[in-house]
Design a protein around this motif. Sequence first.
Motif, mmCIF file in Angstrom:
data_model
loop_
_atom_site.group_PDB
_atom_site.id
_atom_site.type_symbol
_atom_site.label_atom_id
_atom_site.label_comp_id
_atom_site.label_asym_id
_atom_site.label_seq_id
_atom_site.Cartn_x
_atom_site.Cartn_y
_atom_site.Cartn_z
ATOM 1 N N PHE A 160 0.845 -1.190 0.000
ATOM 2 C CA PHE A 160 0.000 0.000 0.000
ATOM 3 C C PHE A 160 0.880 1.240 0.000
ATOM 4 O O PHE A 160 1.776 1.355 0.832
ATOM 5 N N ARG A 161 0.645 2.150 -0.913
ATOM 6 C CA ARG A 161 1.331 3.441 -0.924
ATOM 7 C C ARG A 161 0.374 4.434 -0.255
ATOM 8 O O ARG A 161 -0.685 4.760 -0.803
ATOM 9 N N ILE A 162 0.756 4.908 0.939
ATOM 10 C CA ILE A 162 -0.124 5.737 1.768
ATOM 11 C C ILE A 162 0.352 7.181 1.742
ATOM 12 O O ILE A 162 1.539 7.471 1.900
ATOM 13 N N ALA A 163 -0.611 8.071 1.571
ATOM 14 C CA ALA A 163 -0.321 9.507 1.486
ATOM 15 C C ALA A 163 0.426 9.978 2.725
ATOM 16 O O ALA A 163 0.119 9.570 3.855
ATOM 17 N N LEU A 164 1.403 10.829 2.508
ATOM 18 C CA LEU A 164 2.156 11.408 3.621
ATOM 19 C C LEU A 164 1.194 12.142 4.550
ATOM 20 O O LEU A 164 0.280 12.836 4.099
ATOM 21 N N GLY A 165 1.389 11.942 5.833
ATOM 22 C CA GLY A 165 0.526 12.560 6.830
ATOM 23 C C GLY A 165 -0.698 11.731 7.183
ATOM 24 O O GLY A 165 -1.409 12.057 8.125
ATOM 25 N N ARG A 166 -0.963 10.642 6.451
ATOM 26 C CA ARG A 166 -2.134 9.795 6.717
ATOM 27 C C ARG A 166 -1.740 8.440 7.301
ATOM 28 O O ARG A 166 -2.596 7.573 7.508
ATOM 29 N N GLU A 167 -0.477 8.267 7.615
ATOM 30 C CA GLU A 167 0.021 6.977 8.080
ATOM 31 C C GLU A 167 -0.667 6.505 9.363
ATOM 32 O O GLU A 167 -1.099 5.349 9.449
ATOM 33 N N GLU A 168 -0.764 7.375 10.356
ATOM 34 C CA GLU A 168 -1.360 6.961 11.634
ATOM 35 C C GLU A 168 -2.843 6.654 11.478
ATOM 36 O O GLU A 168 -3.365 5.741 12.114
ATOM 37 N N ASP A 169 -3.534 7.400 10.612
ATOM 38 C CA ASP A 169 -4.948 7.118 10.340
ATOM 39 C C ASP A 169 -5.108 5.759 9.668
ATOM 40 O O ASP A 169 -6.032 5.004 9.975
ATOM 41 N N PHE A 170 -4.201 5.439 8.748
ATOM 42 C CA PHE A 170 -4.230 4.152 8.064
ATOM 43 C C PHE A 170 -4.030 3.008 9.060
ATOM 44 O O PHE A 170 -4.779 2.027 9.054
ATOM 45 N N VAL A 171 -3.047 3.141 9.938
ATOM 46 C CA VAL A 171 -2.786 2.110 10.947
ATOM 47 C C VAL A 171 -3.984 1.981 11.887
ATOM 48 O O VAL A 171 -4.415 0.860 12.205
ATOM 49 N N ALA A 172 -4.553 3.079 12.309
ATOM 50 C CA ALA A 172 -5.723 3.041 13.201
ATOM 51 C C ALA A 172 -6.883 2.322 12.523
ATOM 52 O O ALA A 172 -7.612 1.553 13.171
ATOM 53 N N HIS A 173 -7.063 2.567 11.246
ATOM 54 C CA HIS A 173 -8.135 1.886 10.505
ATOM 55 C C HIS A 173 -7.918 0.374 10.524
ATOM 56 O O HIS A 173 -8.845 -0.397 10.772
ATOM 57 N N TRP A 174 -6.687 -0.069 10.290
ATOM 58 C CA TRP A 174 -6.399 -1.508 10.311
ATOM 59 C C TRP A 174 -6.572 -2.090 11.708
ATOM 60 O O TRP A 174 -7.032 -3.223 11.851
ATOM 61 N N ARG A 175 -6.195 -1.333 12.726
ATOM 62 C CA ARG A 175 -6.352 -1.832 14.106
ATOM 63 C C ARG A 175 -7.812 -2.050 14.465
ATOM 64 O O ARG A 175 -8.139 -2.952 15.224
ATOM 65 N N SER A 176 -8.681 -1.209 13.937
ATOM 66 C CA SER A 176 -10.090 -1.254 14.347
ATOM 67 C C SER A 176 -10.941 -2.214 13.513
ATOM 68 O O SER A 176 -12.061 -2.509 13.889
ATOM 69 N N ARG A 177 -10.420 -2.711 12.405
ATOM 70 C CA ARG A 177 -11.240 -3.583 11.565
ATOM 71 C C ARG A 177 -11.131 -5.033 12.007
ATOM 72 O O ARG A 177 -10.119 -5.458 12.563
ATOM 73 N N ASN A 178 -12.189 -5.777 11.766
ATOM 74 C CA ASN A 178 -12.195 -7.198 12.070
ATOM 75 C C ASN A 178 -11.839 -7.952 10.800
ATOM 76 O O ASN A 178 -12.529 -7.843 9.798
ATOM 77 N N ARG B 53 -16.729 -10.712 4.263
ATOM 78 C CA ARG B 53 -17.016 -9.828 5.401
ATOM 79 C C ARG B 53 -15.846 -8.884 5.679
ATOM 80 O O ARG B 53 -16.037 -7.691 5.913
ATOM 81 N N ALA B 54 -14.630 -9.399 5.652
ATOM 82 C CA ALA B 54 -13.453 -8.570 5.928
ATOM 83 C C ALA B 54 -13.261 -7.503 4.856
ATOM 84 O O ALA B 54 -12.912 -6.364 5.169
ATOM 85 N N HIS B 55 -13.490 -7.856 3.617
ATOM 86 C CA HIS B 55 -13.255 -6.908 2.542
ATOM 87 C C HIS B 55 -14.394 -5.912 2.367
ATOM 88 O O HIS B 55 -14.189 -4.856 1.766
ATOM 89 N N MET B 56 -15.555 -6.206 2.896
ATOM 90 C CA MET B 56 -16.606 -5.189 2.945
ATOM 91 C C MET B 56 -16.140 -4.052 3.843
ATOM 92 O O MET B 56 -16.310 -2.887 3.523
ATOM 93 N N GLN B 57 -15.509 -4.385 4.966
ATOM 94 C CA GLN B 57 -14.974 -3.378 5.882
ATOM 95 C C GLN B 57 -13.800 -2.650 5.250
ATOM 96 O O GLN B 57 -13.641 -1.447 5.422
ATOM 97 N N ALA B 58 -12.971 -3.365 4.500
ATOM 98 C CA ALA B 58 -11.814 -2.732 3.865
ATOM 99 C C ALA B 58 -12.269 -1.658 2.894
ATOM 100 O O ALA B 58 -11.592 -0.648 2.706
ATOM 101 N N GLY B 59 -13.415 -1.848 2.285
ATOM 102 C CA GLY B 59 -13.951 -0.860 1.364
ATOM 103 C C GLY B 59 -14.349 0.440 2.030
ATOM 104 O O GLY B 59 -14.613 1.434 1.357
ATOM 105 N N GLN B 60 -14.380 0.443 3.355
ATOM 106 C CA GLN B 60 -14.733 1.652 4.095
ATOM 107 C C GLN B 60 -13.510 2.527 4.385
ATOM 108 O O GLN B 60 -13.634 3.591 4.970
ATOM 109 N N THR B 61 -12.335 2.088 3.961
ATOM 110 C CA THR B 61 -11.121 2.882 4.139
ATOM 111 C C THR B 61 -11.235 4.150 3.308
ATOM 112 O O THR B 61 -11.542 4.073 2.114
#
Length: 101
Positions: free
Chosen positions: A8-26, A75-83
């Motif tokens: 994944f190439r993540i926009a600068l400044g959005r790294e912590e938000d990206f990690v938080a999103h992964w932490r919160s998903r099932n 189910r997991a990828h339905m949540q991934a689509g909410q990123t």
Amino acid sequence: MFLAMNRFRIALGREEDFVAHWRSRNSYLDAVPGFVSFHLLRGESNDQYTLFVSHSTWESEQAFSDWTHSEAFRRAHMQAGQTPRDFYRGPPQLELFESVL
């Protein structure tokens, strides 16, 4: 052993938000036959993005393939689509590996 990695190439400044999103998903992976482990890895940054890699380990390629056709996968990828789309600097890149040693 079989490994699946998504880069994944993540926009600068959005790294912590990206990690938080992964932490919160099932991911629903813990109940999937043949699943061994999962890691989200942070790589280097350049002037455009920070590289992240999701890394899942499976007992076999068949176990990974079975998961990709399972309800747990859907189910997991339905949540991934909410990123939020503004996290990404391009689509993820899937890489698959068979362990040889």
